[in-house]
Design an enzyme around this catalytic site. Structure first.
Site, PDB file in Angstrom:
ATOM      1  N   TRP A 248       7.450  -7.369  30.037  1.00 56.27           N
ATOM      2  CA  TRP A 248       6.060  -7.401  29.573  1.00 56.27           C
ATOM      3  C   TRP A 248       5.933  -8.251  28.308  1.00 56.27           C
ATOM      4  CZ3 TRP A 248       3.954  -3.248  25.842  1.00 56.27           C
ATOM      5  CH2 TRP A 248       4.994  -2.746  25.031  1.00 56.27           C
ATOM      6  N   ASP A 249       7.080  -8.487  27.673  1.00 57.32           N
ATOM      7  CA  ASP A 249       7.126  -9.354  26.498  1.00 57.32           C
ATOM      8  C   ASP A 249       6.351 -10.656  26.726  1.00 57.32           C
ATOM      9  OD1 ASP A 249       9.329  -7.546  26.734  1.00 57.32           O
ATOM     10  OD2 ASP A 249      10.427  -8.611  25.164  1.00 57.32           O
TER      11      ASP A 249
ATOM     12  N   GLU B 235      10.556   4.035  24.432  1.00 53.85           N
ATOM     13  CA  GLU B 235      11.533   4.442  25.452  1.00 53.85           C
ATOM     14  C   GLU B 235      12.428   5.595  24.988  1.00 53.85           C
ATOM     15  OE1 GLU B 235      13.324   0.664  25.966  1.00 53.85           O
ATOM     16  OE2 GLU B 235      11.914   0.012  27.496  1.00 53.85           O
TER      17      GLU B 235
ATOM     18  N   LYS C 221      10.304   4.674  19.053  1.00 57.29           N
ATOM     19  CA  LYS C 221      11.048   3.409  18.978  1.00 57.29           C
ATOM     20  C   LYS C 221      10.147   2.283  18.496  1.00 57.29           C
ATOM     21  CE  LYS C 221      13.837   0.428  22.009  1.00 57.29           C
ATOM     22  NZ  LYS C 221      14.098   0.076  23.408  1.00 57.29           N
TER      23      LYS C 221
END
Lengths: 772, 772
Positions: B358-359, B498, B611
């Site tokens: 998705w970056d 995550e 995260k």
């Protein structure tokens, strides 16, 4: 004792110090020397003493005798085989190696009694983790296809996962550290995993397509022999097979790594069966396998040493050095294969491509003939098998008979290149193959000498006679007749001293050629009277007729041997005495001659300085033909002019020194020869062990100080001249089928014991003695 | 100026310091980081900044985008291509390298303006010989198949023969320094010399058999362009082609080494023509070739920077860091190939195997869409080409429509493995592919956002619509209906954070899914009314009927979005607020959060520590859906709990910080993002450049401080909030087909210039303005 440094797992296997060649610290600058010193050979293959984990500076080589290739280089040379040593140990991707870690302890020890290379290395990585790695390695003398490694790995101050790469590296090349010369001799055929575990690489030589297969398996055990491997995966990395295994390790607990490798070639089995043969060797591999193989291996070495040892009481250091030379020599030769010979650097390094020179016949063969006559028999048969190539070589050069090549590999063709590349890339012609013809007489000398020592009449009739007659024939065509002076001369020739090339009428060559013809004639006479059937067979086979023998006789009688005016000093070649006078006056700290100042203004070839024994070599070989005074005069003259640029030289000057009363000098020469590789005196031990010198060391002790010789009646004579440092020397020889133990004390008193075979008459210090 | 360190031959080519990334001394410990920082890419291939002569610590990689392979590893990853960099220089067999010699001078300099890597190294070998080696390297943006190296070699205090090895090394592997993971992705097909000079290696990927050919030639010149090579010989060394050349060198005289390399793959031309294509590239290679190519290459970079530069007056260091990020991002993407994407580490390192995440859509695509819309068009078409694979992926997982894989390579199949190997060899299941579904909405967001910015209706009709509708359809099947509460929920899902997986009703996922469905519905409406023919074609193609749209409508209206009691604070997922409270209170010297003490007693997943941006990411993307106060409350709450374990996080907190009035914090986050690789803040720059972060840096400046956004009427808005350190920022964007130059001063005053395209209405600081 060095073994006291080692843990219990190891030290019980190690011999006492007089059998140990040790390395006490790691220095990249001496690593290549130690790779040669620690090379392990078993007559079939040789593996240099490279580290399992690899080092930045390394020439890791395994050679299999007889597997040659040329490719882009200029001669067929021993092809570097896939490196089977690779075992890389990692903790968290950190390679445990002497290059990457701090070295807290370092010891490697070659046990020459058992032919095992031991090591003990304690390393600290950058995270402070300390690991002790001990181990041993051998190439089996029992199953000559096997190489084995055992490592004992102990984490000193940590727990972790030990990661291990088991590697067969087929990407190796020859001359890897010389960009101009490096060459690849093999091409990959197969890289695969074995059925359950392990890996297999098959390559073939690039020219002849000779296949070589090598497979290996690795096991990790605790001391109870239980498997410790957690994960195992094989990876195909082009020319490298890499099997990854891991296991948990705990502080203070030792794990064992066993690696067993097998090599087969198309010389051993047919191409299609190579892999099966390898698999078969590895099929029963378990916790006990390496120990069992090691047991069988050391038993054979025990037996070999039982025959080959020279025990000197009075100089332990020198004794070890002498044993070191015997060890590598006897490790390399094969008692099974009569199609291979011994390279000038053994199987221990790259120089001279594993080629056989005159070194074999004149320096190594005496050792084998007296100590391992079966092996010697293979060496002399090797030349017979290549007689056709020598015939072709003579023909192509316009001569009759058989002309042996200066350098010989598998085909018997001349492997000495016609040109040489200098380090700067310039080429200059190399005249050695063209002019240095004495090797052909040397081969004949070797064959005849083997017969003299063994009395092996079968060999003489089946093999040796043909060699001697065809080489005699060569010489009869090589000489040119000078009508004016009614003499036979050899022009454009190079003697053992290669610093003067070519010359006319080199003493050594002319005399050895004459000897060759003379032995040919005697042989004919003997065959005719004693073996008439063989006489007819052989002369018919090579079409040798009486007419030709008449020429031989004439040549023999009129060979020109240049001498000085007084008739005692031989002139090395015509015109030698006219060269610029140059005398060696200084010796360096290693007792090697210092180059005289005159070389700053005069070219070497224009001086009387010589590379190695030449006239003196002749007198060594054919001693009975020259009186003592002649030998002394020539020795004293040439000794001052010999730079020992060849390692073949010192041992000859040692033996001859004794003959002419230069006892102290002889001892110095013996030491120089014995330590030539251990102290890297020629500065090229990195390229292998000086094989001829190793044989020369044995000869110096046995022929020199112990005074063994054969008289004209073919009787064994013993006239010792013990050095003051020695109390006693003990060794064994075979002679005429019997084995004798000979013991000489400091009073030069000799006692001889018959160990096997029939009784024999020998001459000790001039007196005849029956040994029974 | 750094260029002043360099000789005249080099320094005229070098840009001024604000464009130079420098390395001033060599340290094996940072070498891998610099290999990533100094990686050169050109949209086709990327070559890490390894040294030509090799170093002990090195991960020398060249990747060609689109060339993937799996073999023994667990995912298709970019296969390491033959290393074309190899140029080893020797004097008398002594390698001139930073590992083997004493380093007297060391400078490497990446010129990001021109995309050239320069070096100047002065070495002294163990014999005291000093050599100066300067040089440059580039991979051409003009002929994208070419890589070129020029070295200038000067013996400082000796004469000699320079020996050169020109190497193509096909023995490279992936993850070469990780024994457990290393893998070989190619097999050798050909290793040969070229007609006159030069060498050629062809390999193929092991799984799909994709062929890759690379050839190179090397020339040695004096400054007059005359050939200096004395000897030249090619050697085939298994997987390595090594061409040896030499030439004499003189004290103080510089010689030039030119190396030109060309790569082609079966993706570029048919397999049979690969070698011809390579040969053709090398056929005219002469003294001028590299200069001419360099000229064409730098012209293209000039043009790229003309579009892409962000000029900041007031913080030179930060400006360089921002340019550094832009440089690597724009260097990697391709304006020619719509079948490739951008790996999470660009073409600069091994991590994530070159996979698109998705970056791309949420972090990099905005940059490309505003700056290089043609390149952006390729990126959004890539997803369209893999729509069938996404459909298959949905079907296999029991859903409708298209489910994009978490990690995408060439086939569009899920490349994220189901299990992960820990460094200790243990395997644990990896749930990312199984649960992290938001990527599918993110892909739709990217496609739609591209359309919004470009107004590229052709794309929307031909490609984008199908993506948006099929992903909306996926979500309609992914939601589960809760009868009790009459809401649609997503169970067992992982959001951007995550560290908590899987969870129920992740805010980010539910909201983005809802958005996806909503955009699908709007799109249908628009198509029906404005493009009825296309509406029929598309709905027929994907069999989308009104009945299904009714469900979408129902889902959209009843998506469950978990919130706190006061209705302002979103709960990241159901149950998040019940987790153990944990607040970040300390930052280390690199301004990174220090792990709170509570983690010593409580597992990370049981705390509220996250995260990366999750709720805040949602508010960043769909900002107009949340009022300022809601955004502030959520920002303040989650910021204290975000550890930035992903490099995707800081830039989002920077941009959002500005939105909610945390200006100083925003600047800190920008610095952290901008220097993430230059200062190795994540400690993994050795594995490549953080691509998403690079895009995030650009976004932070342009969307954050310069305040660019698009309102609901699809108008460009500019609401800057300049940091006190900056006097001015200038950059260019494309919007709706026009290119604008935007200049913001320290008073947040904006001036806009229309550079190309038609006039446009924009909103500046809330006021409408027509730019023409």
């Amino acid at each position: 004792m060095i073994r006291d440094l080692y843990s219990q797992a190891i030290n019980g296997l190690m011999s006492s110090d007089e059998w140990i060649i040790r390395q006490d610290h790691y220095d990249p600058k001496t690593n290549l020397q130690y790779e040669s010193l620690f090379c392990l050979a078993n007559g079939y293959m040789g593996t240099r003493g490279a580290h399992e984990e690899g080092t930045r500076v390394s020439i890791p080589c395994t050679y299999i005798n007889g597997v040659f290739d040329k490719s882009e280089t200029f001669m067929r040379e021993l092809a570097n085989m896939p490196n089977w040593l690779g075992i890389k140990l990692y903790i968290d991707k950190q390679l445990l190696s002497v290059d990457e870690c701090e070295i807290l302890e370092f010891s490697r020890a070659l046990d020459i009694k058992k032919s095992i290379l031991f090591k003990r290395i304690r390393l600290r990585d950058e995270y402070g983790r300390e690991t002790l790695i001990e181990g041993l390695r051998f190439v089996s003398r029992y199953n000559i296809h096997l190489g084995a490694i055992k490592l004992y790995v102990t984490p000193i101050n940590y727990n972790g996962i030990l990661e291990v790469e088991n590697i067969i590296d087929g990407s190796v090349v020859n001359f890897c550290d010389a960009p101009r010369f490096k060459v690849k001799h093999t091409a990959l055929v197969e890289n695969g995993s074995l059925l359950d575990d392990g890996e297999y690489i098959e390559v073939k030589t690039r020219d002849f397509g000779m296949h070589i297969g090598t497979g290996c398996k690795i096991k990790l055990f605790n001391d109870e022999g239980e498997n410790l491997i957690n994960n195992r995966q094989y990876g195909s990395f082009g020319e490298q097979a890499i099997e990854f295994v891991d296991c948990p390790v705990e502080e203070g607990k030792t794990i064992q790594i066993h690696k067993l490798t097998s090599f087969y070639t198309g010389r051993d089995v047919c191409e299609e069966k190579i892999k099966d043969a390898v698999l078969n060797d590895l099929s029963q591999f378990n916790y006990k396998s390496i120990n069992e193989e090691l047991d069988r291996h050391t038993k054979i070495y025990d037996a070999m040493w039982n025959d080959a040892d020279i025990q000197i009481n009075g100089d332990t250091e020198l004794n070890r050095a002498i044993r070191f030379n015997i060890y590598h020599l006897m490790s390399t030769a094969s008692e099974q294969d009569d199609r291979i010979n011994i390279g000038a650097k053994l199987l221990h390094g790259e120089e001279y491509g594993g080629h056989a020179f005159w070194d074999t016949e004149l320096f190594m063969l005496p050792f084998f003939t007296y100590v391992f006559p079966n092996t010697a028999s293979n060496l002399v048969k090797y030349r017979y098998h290549l007689l056709d190539a020598a015939r072709k070589n003579a023909q192509e050069n316009g001569f009759l008979g058989a002309k042996y090549p200066w350098e010989s590999a598998d085909t018997g063709e001349e492997e000495c290149p016609d040109w040489t590349i200098m380090p700067d890339g310039s080429c200059y012609p190399c005249y050695v193959a063209k002019y240095e013809h004495h090797v052909t007489a040397d081969v004949a000398f070797g064959a005849y000498n083997y017969y003299q020592i063994t009395n092996d009449m079968d060999y003489l009739l089946q093999y040796g006679a043909e060699i001697i007659l065809e080489t005699a024939r060569f010489w009869s065509s090589r000489f040119e007749y000078n009508h004016e002076s009614n003499r036979y001369e050899i022009f454009d020739v190079t003697g053992p001293d290669e610093w003067h090339e070519p010359v006319d009428n080199n003493c050594y060559t002319n005399y050895m050629a004459k000897w060759n013809i003379q032995v040919g004639l005697s042989l004919i006479k003997m065959l005719k009277s004693e073996h008439p059937q063989e006489y007819r067979r052989i002369t018919a086979k090579i079409s040798l007729h009486d007419k030709e023998l008449e020429l031989w006789q004439k040549v023999k009688e009129h060979v020109y041997l240049p001498k000085g005016k007084d008739g005692t000093l031989f002139e090395q070649f015509e015109g030698y005495f006219d060269l610029t006078e140059a005398i060696i006056e200084e010796y360096n700290e290693k007792d090697m001659p210092v180059r005289p100042q005159i070389l700053k203004s005069v070219r070497l070839s224009e001086t009387q300085l010589i590379k190695q024994a030449d006239v003196v070599m002749l007198m060594y070989l054919l001693g009975s033909e020259f009186d003592k005074e002649t030998q002394r005069v020539n020795y004293d003259y040439y000794e001052k002019r010999t730079m020992h640029g060849s390692s073949l030289s010192p041992s000859i000057y040692a033996i001859m020194g004794l003959r002419v009363g230069r006892t102290a000098m002889a001892y110095r020469y013996l030491r120089r020869a014995a330590f030539i590789d251990l102290l890297d005196l020629q500065k090229n031990t990195r390229e292998g062990i000086h094989a001829a010198n190793a044989g020369g060391v044995w000869k110096t002790v046995v022929f020199g100080f112990a005074g063994i010789s054969i008289n004209k009646e073919n009787q064994l004579c013993i006239d010792p001249e013990m050095p003051p440092q020695w109390k006693e020397v003990i060794f064994k020889i075979h002679f005429h089928g019997s084995q004798l133990q000979i013991q000489v004390n400091c009073e030069n008193e000799v006692s001889v014991e018959l160990l096997s075979g029939k009784g024999i008459d020998i001459i000790i210090n001039g007196k005849s003695l029956r040994v029974e």
